[in-house]
Design a protein around this motif. Structure first.
Motif, PDB file in Angstrom:
ATOM      1  N   GLU A  72      -6.075 -21.870  -3.011  1.00  0.00           N
ATOM      2  CA  GLU A  72      -5.947 -22.756  -4.168  1.00  0.00           C
ATOM      3  C   GLU A  72      -7.314 -22.883  -4.825  1.00  0.00           C
ATOM      4  O   GLU A  72      -8.309 -23.192  -4.166  1.00  0.00           O
ATOM      5  CB  GLU A  72      -5.455 -24.138  -3.734  1.00  0.00           C
ATOM      6  CG  GLU A  72      -5.283 -25.111  -4.894  1.00  0.00           C
ATOM      7  CD  GLU A  72      -5.123 -26.542  -4.390  1.00  0.00           C
ATOM      8  OE1 GLU A  72      -6.104 -27.128  -3.899  1.00  0.00           O
ATOM      9  OE2 GLU A  72      -3.995 -27.051  -4.479  1.00  0.00           O
ATOM     10  N   HIS A  91       1.356 -22.852  -9.834  1.00  0.00           N
ATOM     11  CA  HIS A  91       1.486 -21.884  -8.736  1.00  0.00           C
ATOM     12  C   HIS A  91       2.147 -20.610  -9.265  1.00  0.00           C
ATOM     13  O   HIS A  91       3.033 -20.644 -10.119  1.00  0.00           O
ATOM     14  CB  HIS A  91       2.154 -22.472  -7.497  1.00  0.00           C
ATOM     15  CG  HIS A  91       3.619 -22.728  -7.603  1.00  0.00           C
ATOM     16  ND1 HIS A  91       4.142 -23.855  -8.198  1.00  0.00           N
ATOM     17  CD2 HIS A  91       4.676 -22.009  -7.167  1.00  0.00           C
ATOM     18  CE1 HIS A  91       5.460 -23.812  -8.115  1.00  0.00           C
ATOM     19  NE2 HIS A  91       5.814 -22.697  -7.502  1.00  0.00           N
ATOM     20  N   TYR A 134       1.122 -17.214  -4.310  1.00  0.00           N
ATOM     21  CA  TYR A 134       1.879 -18.137  -3.456  1.00  0.00           C
ATOM     22  C   TYR A 134       2.680 -17.382  -2.391  1.00  0.00           C
ATOM     23  O   TYR A 134       3.059 -17.948  -1.383  1.00  0.00           O
ATOM     24  CB  TYR A 134       2.775 -18.954  -4.385  1.00  0.00           C
ATOM     25  CG  TYR A 134       3.796 -19.873  -3.777  1.00  0.00           C
ATOM     26  CD1 TYR A 134       3.440 -20.821  -2.823  1.00  0.00           C
ATOM     27  CD2 TYR A 134       5.125 -19.816  -4.201  1.00  0.00           C
ATOM     28  CE1 TYR A 134       4.394 -21.680  -2.302  1.00  0.00           C
ATOM     29  CE2 TYR A 134       6.076 -20.669  -3.693  1.00  0.00           C
ATOM     30  CZ  TYR A 134       5.704 -21.600  -2.738  1.00  0.00           C
ATOM     31  OH  TYR A 134       6.651 -22.455  -2.231  1.00  0.00           O
TER      32      TYR A 134
END
Ligand SMILES: [Zn+2]
Length: 394
Positions: A72, A91, A134
């Motif tokens: 992240e 995301h 992701y």
């Protein structure tokens, strides 16, 4: 056995070479077919480049089935900084073959790192959290949509237990929504096969509310106005016409936070002809800015359908040896209890049991009487409850 031995080593070697960028995905047809043109190794190289910026920090939110890190990126200016800041979450690449979603995010990040006044202003006003890959296992395995357990993690949010990737993302959403700078806009980046024009998946009022569907139209129309030849109007793709589904990340936001969070899936064009990622990223940024200006965070906190009674922070330090501090803020006067439980759910100690007013509270706990292990602390007010974990290491 021998065969397996060689196979494992070949895979390990390939991953190693990719990570060194010796085999670059774009120069190798085998690798390209396996990662749709942008690998986990490519991302590691790119993360290093982004990390060199003073506006970027890189963290992990958890790990995939095959134990790849879910990275992240946090992008914000912590010096020239509004208080509170507006939080935007993105995301990307739930579906590995929808590589165009990554190219849009890549441009989005690049534009936010520019030194022009608009980018400076956005860094001052907002904190952007971006998970650029992701589903890294799906990328490396060459799956179009699934993770390593062959599950489509886009629609896994109402399954028990959830897959590791959505479990990590959901926990991140919970933590941010409980913070004093909750997520305002959550974008779930995809690309659709017949996605010309590009569009947002609009949630019909039958599955949301009249008020929220109007906010969606405002947001989508706002973004589209900055790239009207590329992004379709709000009614290009209408979903949730027969009620609220429970399996998507947007379902989670709607069920738990209603109109407080503009949570939408964006679909780029899943084709080599897509392009114009810079125009799309520019439209997204300006649309986000406009929406946030029209819906100020202070007003949202006041008018929320889901007023928060308190915010409970992670204890510090954690793990700890003898003493830790638990911090919480009360937003309304209430009867409050704060208790410690062991991992079997047995009550160890009640630290607070009192009527308390609005404000911030710091409570110290000394763990001299209990052995090492995982413990829980739970805060109760008359309207809400929250439990968090802590670890004692002696
Ligand atoms: Zn998708």
């Amino acid at each position: 056995m021998k065969k397996k031995y060689f196979r494992i080593n070949y895979t390990a070697l390939l991953v190693f070479l990719i990570s060194l960028n010796i085999i670059h995905s774009k120069d190798n047809s085998l690798v390209e077919s396996n990662n749709w043109g942008y690998s986990y190794g490519d991302l590691l190289v790119q993360l290093d480049e982004w990390n060199a910026s003073p506006w970027v920090t890189i963290d992990s939110i958890g790990a995939s089935v095959q134990n790849r890190t879910l990275w992240e990126l946090t992008l914000t200016d912590t010096i020239q900084s509004d208080d509170p800041k507006q939080t935007v979450y993105m995301h990307v690449r739930t579906h590995p073959n929808e590589i165009q979603s990554f190219w849009v995010a890549n441009e989005f990040i690049n534009q936010l790192l520019l030194d022009d006044p608009f980018s400076q202003e956005m860094r001052k006003k907002c904190t952007f959290y971006i998970v650029p890959m992701y589903n890294p296992d799906g990328v490396e395995l060459g799956y179009p949509r699934q993770n390593a357990n062959e599950i489509d993690i886009e629609s896994n949010w109402s399954t028990e237990p959830m897959e590791p990737e959505p479990t990590a993302l959901k926990q991140r959403f919970i933590d941010l929504m409980n913070s004093d700078q909750p997520i305002r806009i959550a974008l779930n980046m995809h690309a659709a096969y017949n996605g010309n024009p590009r569009y947002f998946v609009y949630h019909h009022e039958n599955g949301t509310s009249v008020e929220y569907s109007q906010l969606e139209q405002e947001f989508i129309g706002g973004v589209g106005s900055y790239y009207s030849t590329g992004i379709g109007p709000w009614d290009t793709f209408v979903s949730w016409t027969s009620g609220t589904p429970s399996q998507y990340p947007e379902s989670w936001f709607w069920s738990n936070h209603g109109a407080d969070v503009m949570a939408l899936t964006y679909e780029d064009w899943n084709s080599d002809d897509a392009g114009n990622y810079d125009s799309t990223a520019n439209a997204l940024l300006h649309g986000i800015n406009e929406y946030l200006m029209n819906h100020n965070i202070s007003t949202i906190l006041e008018e929320s359908q889901f007023p928060k009674a308190f915010s409970l922070k992670t204890n510090y330090p954690n793990p700890f040896n003898s003493t830790t501090t638990i911090r919480y803020a009360l937003y309304e006067k209430s009867m409050v209890s704060l208790s410690i439980f062991n991992s079997n759910g047995q009550l160890i100690e009640t630290l607070v049991n009192a009527n308390q007013g609005i404000g911030e509270y710091l409570i110290q706990w000394n763990s001299a009487q209990v052995p090492s292990g995982i413990y829980l602390y739970q805060l109760n007010t008359s309207t809400s409850t929250e439990t968090r974990k802590m670890t004692i290491l002696k």
